[in-house]
Design a protein around this motif. Structure first.
Motif, PDB file in Angstrom:
ATOM      1  N   GLU A  22       0.825  -1.208   0.000  1.00 56.65           N
ATOM      2  CA  GLU A  22       0.000   0.000   0.000  1.00 56.65           C
ATOM      3  C   GLU A  22       0.860   1.258   0.000  1.00 56.65           C
ATOM      4  N   CYS A  23       1.933   1.248   0.785  1.00 57.19           N
ATOM      5  CA  CYS A  23       2.825   2.411   0.851  1.00 57.19           C
ATOM      6  C   CYS A  23       3.553   2.626  -0.474  1.00 57.19           C
ATOM      7  N   PHE A  24       4.029   1.533  -1.079  1.00 60.27           N
ATOM      8  CA  PHE A  24       4.666   1.646  -2.392  1.00 60.27           C
ATOM      9  C   PHE A  24       3.686   2.192  -3.421  1.00 60.27           C
ATOM     10  N   ASN A  25       2.470   1.650  -3.427  1.00 63.78           N
ATOM     11  CA  ASN A  25       1.454   2.101  -4.386  1.00 63.78           C
ATOM     12  C   ASN A  25       1.148   3.581  -4.213  1.00 63.78           C
ATOM     13  N   PHE A  26       1.076   4.030  -2.959  1.00 65.52           N
ATOM     14  CA  PHE A  26       0.798   5.434  -2.666  1.00 65.52           C
ATOM     15  C   PHE A  26       1.849   6.338  -3.293  1.00 65.52           C
ATOM     16  N   LEU A  27       3.077   5.837  -3.372  1.00 67.38           N
ATOM     17  CA  LEU A  27       4.187   6.609  -3.942  1.00 67.38           C
ATOM     18  C   LEU A  27       4.368   6.330  -5.432  1.00 67.38           C
ATOM     19  N   GLY A  28       3.399   5.624  -6.027  1.00 65.21           N
ATOM     20  CA  GLY A  28       3.441   5.377  -7.463  1.00 65.21           C
ATOM     21  C   GLY A  28       4.359   4.249  -7.884  1.00 65.21           C
ATOM     22  N   LEU A  29       4.662   3.344  -6.947  1.00 66.07           N
ATOM     23  CA  LEU A  29       5.577   2.238  -7.220  1.00 66.07           C
ATOM     24  C   LEU A  29       4.870   0.902  -7.020  1.00 66.07           C
ATOM     25  N   HIS A  30       5.466  -0.152  -7.558  1.00 71.27           N
ATOM     26  CA  HIS A  30       4.839  -1.471  -7.482  1.00 71.27           C
ATOM     27  C   HIS A  30       5.670  -2.414  -6.618  1.00 71.27           C
ATOM     28  N   ALA A  31       4.985  -3.134  -5.747  1.00 73.93           N
ATOM     29  CA  ALA A  31       5.644  -4.125  -4.902  1.00 73.93           C
ATOM     30  C   ALA A  31       4.724  -5.325  -4.767  1.00 73.93           C
ATOM     31  N   GLN A  32       5.316  -6.485  -4.529  1.00 79.36           N
ATOM     32  CA  GLN A  32       4.516  -7.684  -4.292  1.00 79.36           C
ATOM     33  C   GLN A  32       5.310  -8.662  -3.447  1.00 79.36           C
ATOM     34  N   SER A  33       4.612  -9.636  -2.888  1.00 73.16           N
ATOM     35  CA  SER A  33       5.222 -10.614  -2.006  1.00 73.16           C
ATOM     36  C   SER A  33       6.142 -11.555  -2.780  1.00 73.16           C
ATOM     37  N   TYR A  34       7.200 -11.988  -2.122  1.00 76.93           N
ATOM     38  CA  TYR A  34       8.078 -12.986  -2.740  1.00 76.93           C
ATOM     39  C   TYR A  34       7.317 -14.280  -3.007  1.00 76.93           C
ATOM     40  N   GLN A  35       6.214 -14.488  -2.252  1.00 78.44           N
ATOM     41  CA  GLN A  35       5.427 -15.702  -2.417  1.00 78.44           C
ATOM     42  C   GLN A  35       4.644 -15.718  -3.733  1.00 78.44           C
ATOM     43  N   ASP A  36       4.624 -14.594  -4.436  1.00 79.47           N
ATOM     44  CA  ASP A  36       4.051 -14.576  -5.781  1.00 79.47           C
ATOM     45  C   ASP A  36       5.014 -15.204  -6.794  1.00 79.47           C
ATOM     46  N   PHE A  37       6.260 -15.429  -6.367  1.00 82.13           N
ATOM     47  CA  PHE A  37       7.291 -15.968  -7.255  1.00 82.13           C
ATOM     48  C   PHE A  37       7.663 -17.405  -6.902  1.00 82.13           C
ATOM     49  N   ILE A  38       7.743 -17.695  -5.616  1.00 84.26           N
ATOM     50  CA  ILE A  38       8.142 -19.024  -5.148  1.00 84.26           C
ATOM     51  C   ILE A  38       7.287 -19.418  -3.944  1.00 84.26           C
ATOM     52  N   ALA A  39       7.323 -20.687  -3.595  1.00 85.22           N
ATOM     53  CA  ALA A  39       6.572 -21.174  -2.436  1.00 85.22           C
ATOM     54  C   ALA A  39       7.124 -20.553  -1.153  1.00 85.22           C
ATOM     55  N   PRO A  40       6.293 -20.443  -0.122  1.00 83.96           N
ATOM     56  CA  PRO A  40       6.760 -19.861   1.141  1.00 83.96           C
ATOM     57  C   PRO A  40       7.970 -20.600   1.704  1.00 83.96           C
ATOM     58  N   LEU A  41       8.892 -19.821   2.238  1.00 81.44           N
ATOM     59  CA  LEU A  41      10.108 -20.371   2.833  1.00 81.44           C
ATOM     60  C   LEU A  41      10.151 -20.034   4.317  1.00 81.44           C
TER      61      LEU A  41
END
Length: 197
Positions: A22-41
């Motif tokens: 949410e904070c990244f989006n507010f500043l016009g940037l994109h972020a996402q969880s590492y779990q969107d790329f690999i299984a939880p570690l």
């Protein structure tokens, strides 16, 4: 400012991850969880010395698995003037026994009862870029602990944190006023300023 890649968040804490996004989006940037790329570690155990050590450890850990991504980690904590030897770097671990957000806030309210209500929230960020350059950034929220939970725009500490010089909790403020005040938003802004044009 040049277009920046997606920031991949190194955390298993869904509340932290969602707030960072949410904070990244507010500043016009994109972020996402590492779990969107690999299984939880399972992350290595955190230290109890500094926010920086913990954030760096998490960022480096996920960067090993996602070497082509920009991996960012946050370590954060609450610092109470009334209890300088409590919480801080070990905030999450000390409050872990709390079963839900209301119980967590009740514990904080009890800790400052009849004491100083001055509080600082700290966010330490470490970014590892795809070419293995490390950036370090920090942000702080300063204010007081309210006497009770107030507001509907937020959860957890937002309900009891009153920004310095204000009367309302973060959860009583609209996003356009609340988000710039958050320690994580300030840390991200500090980070972006280092990345340059």
């Amino acid at each position: 400012m040049k277009t920046l890649p997606t920031f991949v968040i190194a955390s298993n804490n869904s509340n932290k991850t969602n707030e960072l996004i949410e904070c990244f989006n507010f500043l016009g940037l994109h972020a996402q969880s590492y779990q969107d790329f690999i299984a939880p570690l399972e992350f290595p155990n955190e230290a109890t010395t500094t926010y920086l050590d913990n954030a760096r450890g998490k960022a480096l850990f996920i960067a090993k698995y996602l070497p082509e991504e920009w991996v960012i980690a946050d370590d954060s904590g609450m610092e109470l003037q009334a209890l300088p030897d409590e919480l801080g770097v070990t905030t999450a671990r000390q409050l872990k026994p709390c079963q839900n957000m209301n119980e967590l806030n009740d514990k904080i309210l009890a800790l400052v009862a009849n004491k100083s209500r001055i509080v600082k929230m700290v966010s330490q960020l470490v970014l590892i870029t795809s070419n293995k350059v490390e950036f370090i950034a920090r942000g702080e929220f300063k204010g007081t602990i309210a006497t009770r939970e107030c507001g509907t725009n937020g959860t957890s500490f937002d309900l009891i944190l009153v920004p310095q010089g204000m009367q309302q909790t973060l959860a009583q403020l609209p996003d356009r006023e609340k988000l710039p005040l958050l320690h994580r938003t300030k840390a991200i802004k500090n980070l972006i300023s280092q990345l340059g044009d």
